[in-house]
Enzyme design. Structure first.
Site, mmCIF file in Angstrom:
data_model
loop_
_atom_site.group_PDB
_atom_site.id
_atom_site.type_symbol
_atom_site.label_atom_id
_atom_site.label_comp_id
_atom_site.label_asym_id
_atom_site.label_seq_id
_atom_site.Cartn_x
_atom_site.Cartn_y
_atom_site.Cartn_z
ATOM 1 N N ARG A 36 50.464 40.741 -53.000
ATOM 2 C CA ARG A 36 49.590 39.649 -53.452
ATOM 3 C C ARG A 36 49.229 38.706 -52.298
ATOM 4 O O ARG A 36 48.124 38.164 -52.277
ATOM 5 C CB ARG A 36 50.272 38.864 -54.565
ATOM 6 C CG ARG A 36 50.147 39.557 -55.906
ATOM 7 C CD ARG A 36 50.859 38.770 -56.979
ATOM 8 N NE ARG A 36 50.442 39.219 -58.304
ATOM 9 C CZ ARG A 36 51.079 38.907 -59.412
ATOM 10 N NH1 ARG A 36 52.161 38.148 -59.371
ATOM 11 N NH2 ARG A 36 50.641 39.340 -60.572
ATOM 12 N N GLY A 309 52.754 43.767 -61.059
ATOM 13 C CA GLY A 309 53.744 43.560 -60.006
ATOM 14 C C GLY A 309 54.598 44.792 -59.727
ATOM 15 O O GLY A 309 54.723 45.236 -58.584
ATOM 16 N N GLY A 332 49.517 40.930 -66.216
ATOM 17 C CA GLY A 332 49.087 40.436 -67.531
ATOM 18 C C GLY A 332 47.577 40.236 -67.601
ATOM 19 O O GLY A 332 46.949 40.556 -68.619
HETATM 20 C C1 3PG Z 1 52.137 37.457 -63.095
HETATM 21 O O1 3PG Z 1 52.971 37.762 -62.245
HETATM 22 O O2 3PG Z 1 51.957 38.135 -64.120
HETATM 23 C C2 3PG Z 1 51.246 36.269 -62.835
HETATM 24 O O3 3PG Z 1 51.547 35.676 -61.617
HETATM 25 C C3 3PG Z 1 51.314 35.280 -63.988
HETATM 26 O O4 3PG Z 1 52.626 34.792 -64.117
HETATM 27 P P1 3PG Z 1 53.112 34.238 -65.537
HETATM 28 O O5 3PG Z 1 53.211 35.441 -66.429
HETATM 29 O O6 3PG Z 1 54.428 33.570 -65.265
HETATM 30 O O7 3PG Z 1 52.064 33.263 -66.025
HETATM 31 MG MG MG Z 2 53.691 38.371 -65.819
#
Ligand code: 3PG
Ligand code: MG
Length: 355
Positions: A36, A309, A332
């Site tokens: 990222r 991720g 997400g």
């Molecule tokens: C992720 O890693 O999915 C994004 O950075 C969003 O993070 P979050 O789900 O904690 O909002």
């Molecule tokens: Mg997430």
């Protein structure tokens, strides 16, 4: 997308506040996977080259608001970013009352989720964030599904709000795959978060030609088909057909026959969407399924998108990045886009442009 774009704006001498998704895994104070961060570099470099004075914002993890907690500090990200850019990146801890841009090339604001009101998209906080800039740039595709102060509220109060090049590239790549996809289109949805993914699968089933549930969610289907599966902490690696699985077995990877079947599907696909590994690939004895699948996606001539991720970590581990058509920084956000949902951080940019 009808939002204004950063690359079309005059950035010379302007204070540019860029929201990025630098939410990366940190192990022992070091960045463990920097996909990222690397993805955000071209945006930062473009803004600097255009004469902008660059400030960055991001969240890291899910800390408690109003409390500094060193394990969620962006300090390791600032160091890593500094090395990759070859520039001085200064972490600014207290940044809501003004950011001093004089002593560094780039300023990284400390974790936005330490601020009270971030998650609730508080207007007062959003205004204070916006007061730091002439131009707000939303570039955090991975966080575009969140309507928070630093992704959404700030856009309403900034003098100018626009989309960064990474956000634009992500949306274009996903539109290309989904608006008129080469068929057959196959989606692989793995990972562990079963409850949130069931609705995703429901929506996706109407869009794709073939759907492969993998990882934790596959167990739900196997159990629903009447076979025994129990999640337990003790697991020895054994290859079994589904019919031989006992209630106290835990499935941690797909077996070789399933992997070969999935690999064959990849070779005839027109479009492949991959979110989530199909096994606990962090441990090599449970990684073969994800490796074979990843290599089959890489070898396929299909237009392929991988996102999330863990998926990015698998792509790195099996060294297939250059053979995947598009690698998304979103997990997400990628899934919500696939579901056909509006991403609030994008909608607000479009509303600002129409204003
Ligand atoms: C992720 O890693 O999915 C994004 O950075 C969003 O993070 P979050 O789900 O904690 O909002
Ligand atoms: Mg997430």
């Amino acid at each position: 997308m009808t939002a204004l774009r950063m690359l079309d704006q005059d950035l010379e001498g302007k204070r540019i506040l860029i929201r990025q998704d630098l939410n990366v895994p940190i192990h022992a104070g070091q960045v463990a996977s920097d996909a990222r961060i690397r993805a955000s570099l071209p945006t930062i470099e473009s803004a600097l080259n255009a004469g902008g004075r660059v400030m960055l914002m991001s969240h890291l993890g899910r800390p408690t608001e109003g409390q500094f907690d060193a394990q969620y500090s962006l300090a390791p990200v600032a160091d890593h970013l500094s090395k990759l850019l070859g520039l001085k990146v200064r972490l600014c801890v207290d940044w809501l009352d003004g950011i001093d841009l004089s002593s560094a090339d780039v300023v990284l604001c400390e974790n936005v989720r330490f601020n009270v009101g971030e998650l609730a998209n508080d207007p007062e906080l959003s205004q204070r964030i916006a007061d730091n800039c002439d131009i707000f740039v939303m570039d955090a595709f991975g966080t575009a599904h969140r309507a928070h102060a630093s992704t959404h509220g700030v856009a309403q109060f900034a003098p100018l709000a626009c989309a960064g090049p990474l956000l634009v590239a992500e949306l274009e790549a996903l539109h290309r795959a989904l608006d008129d996809p080469a068929r057959p289109m196959i989606a692989i949805v793995g990972g562990a978060k079963v409850s949130t993914k069931l609705t995703v699968l429901e929506s996706l089933a109407t869009v794709v030609d073939q759907l492969i549930p993998g990882g934790g969610i596959a167990n739900t289907f196997i159990a629903a088909a009447g076979y025994g599966v129990e999640l337990s902490a003790s697991a020895g690696a054994q290859v079994k057909p589904v019919s031989a699985i006992r209630d106290n077995d835990m499935i941690l990877d797909i077996g070789p026959e399933t992997a070969e079947r999935f690999a064959a599907m990849m070779s005839t696909a027109g479009t492949v969407l991959w979110n989530g590994p199909v096994g606990v690939f962090e441990f090599d004895q449970f990684g073969a399924g994800t490796r074979i699948l990843g290599q089959a996606i890489a070898a396929s001539s299909a237009y392929s998108i991988a996102g999330g991720g863990d998926t990015l970590a698998a792509v790195d581990k099996y060294n297939i990045a250059s053979d995947v058509s598009y690698i998304s920084t979103g997990g997400g956000a990628f899934l919500e886009f696939l579901e056909g949902k509006d991403l609030p951080a994008v909608s607000i940019l479009e509303a600002c442009a129409a204003r």
